[in-house]
Design a protein around this motif. Structure first.
Motif, PDB file in Angstrom:
ATOM      1  N   UNK A  43       0.815  -1.219   0.000  1.00 38.74           N
ATOM      2  CA  UNK A  43       0.000   0.000   0.000  1.00 38.74           C
ATOM      3  C   UNK A  43       0.849   1.269   0.000  1.00 38.74           C
ATOM      4  N   UNK A  44       1.933   1.247   0.777  1.00 38.23           N
ATOM      5  CA  UNK A  44       2.780   2.440   0.886  1.00 38.23           C
ATOM      6  C   UNK A  44       4.254   2.012   0.933  1.00 38.23           C
ATOM      7  N   UNK A  45       5.082   2.754   0.215  1.00 37.44           N
ATOM      8  CA  UNK A  45       6.539   2.571   0.269  1.00 37.44           C
ATOM      9  C   UNK A  45       7.142   3.919   0.659  1.00 37.44           C
ATOM     10  N   UNK A  46       7.830   3.964   1.773  1.00 37.80           N
ATOM     11  CA  UNK A  46       8.326   5.230   2.319  1.00 37.80           C
ATOM     12  C   UNK A  46       9.776   5.517   1.941  1.00 37.80           C
ATOM     13  N   UNK A  47      10.447   4.568   1.289  1.00 34.66           N
ATOM     14  CA  UNK A  47      11.869   4.736   0.991  1.00 34.66           C
ATOM     15  C   UNK A  47      12.154   4.321  -0.442  1.00 34.66           C
ATOM     16  N   UNK A  60       7.951   0.021   4.563  1.00 33.82           N
ATOM     17  CA  UNK A  60       6.925  -0.453   3.634  1.00 33.82           C
ATOM     18  C   UNK A  60       5.712  -0.903   4.442  1.00 33.82           C
ATOM     19  N   UNK A  61       4.515  -0.703   3.873  1.00 39.67           N
ATOM     20  CA  UNK A  61       3.292  -1.046   4.592  1.00 39.67           C
ATOM     21  C   UNK A  61       2.295  -1.706   3.644  1.00 39.67           C
ATOM     22  N   UNK A  62       1.667  -2.781   4.128  1.00 35.59           N
ATOM     23  CA  UNK A  62       0.611  -3.443   3.377  1.00 35.59           C
ATOM     24  C   UNK A  62      -0.728  -2.755   3.635  1.00 35.59           C
ATOM     25  N   UNK A  63      -1.709  -3.018   2.771  1.00 39.35           N
ATOM     26  CA  UNK A  63      -3.067  -2.552   3.043  1.00 39.35           C
ATOM     27  C   UNK A  63      -3.546  -3.207   4.330  1.00 39.35           C
ATOM     28  N   UNK A  64      -3.963  -2.403   5.303  1.00 37.34           N
ATOM     29  CA  UNK A  64      -4.282  -2.947   6.626  1.00 37.34           C
ATOM     30  C   UNK A  64      -5.423  -2.215   7.332  1.00 37.34           C
ATOM     31  N   UNK A  65      -6.319  -1.574   6.561  1.00 32.17           N
ATOM     32  CA  UNK A  65      -7.425  -0.835   7.179  1.00 32.17           C
ATOM     33  C   UNK A  65      -8.300  -1.755   8.034  1.00 32.17           C
ATOM     34  N   UNK A  70      -9.976  -3.501  13.526  1.00 27.55           N
ATOM     35  CA  UNK A  70     -10.033  -4.556  14.550  1.00 27.55           C
ATOM     36  C   UNK A  70      -9.280  -4.133  15.806  1.00 27.55           C
ATOM     37  N   UNK A  71      -8.177  -3.413  15.612  1.00 22.84           N
ATOM     38  CA  UNK A  71      -7.407  -2.940  16.756  1.00 22.84           C
ATOM     39  C   UNK A  71      -8.199  -1.917  17.563  1.00 22.84           C
ATOM     40  N   UNK A  72      -8.907  -1.022  16.878  1.00 18.38           N
ATOM     41  CA  UNK A  72      -9.739  -0.030  17.573  1.00 18.38           C
ATOM     42  C   UNK A  72     -10.840  -0.725  18.378  1.00 18.38           C
ATOM     43  N   UNK A  73     -11.447  -1.741  17.788  1.00 22.01           N
ATOM     44  CA  UNK A  73     -12.494  -2.489  18.499  1.00 22.01           C
ATOM     45  C   UNK A  73     -11.921  -3.181  19.724  1.00 22.01           C
TER      46      UNK A  73
END
Length: 250
Positions: A43-47, A60-65, A70-73
């Motif tokens: 989803x995102x590459x920061x470097x 680097x980050x995967x799509x994780x919405x 789930x973490x908020x819940x």
């Protein structure tokens, strides 16, 4: 002027030392291949290649919405459980004060409610930690201060935790280790702390260093023993040659 003095001192020292010919390759002091062990879509590459990073920086980050939700819940569930526990403990503490004046069965009800509240809170904490761990697996962070020297993904690429694939390669920014090899017949002569005089291929300057590590085995294929010398600033992958200066008294 300083370099001339160092080279001169090394030359003087070599007059009273045995010189053992050696070759070396240059490696990064630290190096790591980074990969996801979770499946998903980039989803995102920061470097990018040549990016300097600090330990802990997000790379680097995967799509994780879905995992963030789930973490908020899980956090909300824990907050609720802690509120219930707080009031259950107050009720329990009040009943302890008058335990001898009330029916035993009634006291047991408050005791049971307090114990259930503690169990529910512990379970909520465990679930929160689990959801956080799942989210953390969707992010690659820098394991140490360094520089990115290879990137093999773009946004939208699919990765699988079942088939580990190197996403990024990182190495220490300037710290290097020179991996020297010398003939095994000198295994009794060369020691940690011995001086080394060397040149790097493509560089006309002369350098000096000291052996910081001796490998505890000889290569049976080429009959060589390895040693390390710490250095700074060289390009990883270069090679060179030099001499280990061993005092004649050894």
């Amino acid at each position: 002027m300083k370099k001339i003095i160092l080279v001169t001192l090394a030359f003087i020292a070599s007059l009273n030392a045995q010189e053992i010919y050696t070759t070396f390759n240059i490696e990064a002091d630290k190096s790591a291949n980074l990969a996801f062990y979770s499946s998903g879509i980039i989803d995102k590459i920061y470097v990018d290649v040549s990016s300097s990073v600090k330990k802990g920086d997000k790379l680097v980050e995967l799509q994780n919405d879905d995992l963030k939700a789930s973490l908020k819940m899980a956090k909300a569930t824990l907050d609720n459980a802690e509120v219930i526990l707080k009031f259950a403990k107050k009720d329990y503490d009040r009943q302890v004060l008058i335990k001898d004046l009330i029916d035993e069965a009634k006291f047991d009800q408050y005791d049971l409610a307090y114990k259930k509240a503690k169990v529910a809170t512990a379970q909520a904490k465990a679930n929160l930690a689990y959801q956080q761990a799942l989210l953390d697996r969707t992010v690659i962070s820098a394991p140490f201060d360094g520089i990115i020297f290879e990137k093999s993904v773009e946004v939208g690429d699919v990765v699988s935790g079942m088939m580990l694939r190197t996403i990024l390669k990182i190495q220490s920014k300037t710290k290097r280790k020179l991996i020297f090899e010398f003939d095994q017949k000198y295994w009794k002569s060369v020691k940690v702390g011995d001086s080394v005089r060397y040149t790097v291929n493509g560089d006309n300057d002369n350098y000096t260093g000291k052996i910081s590590k001796l490998y505890p085995h000889a290569n049976s294929d080429n009959r060589k023993i390895k040693a390390e010398v710490n250095a700074d600033g060289f390009v990883v992958g270069l090679f060179g040659e030099g001499y280990i200066l061993v005092p004649d008294s050894k």
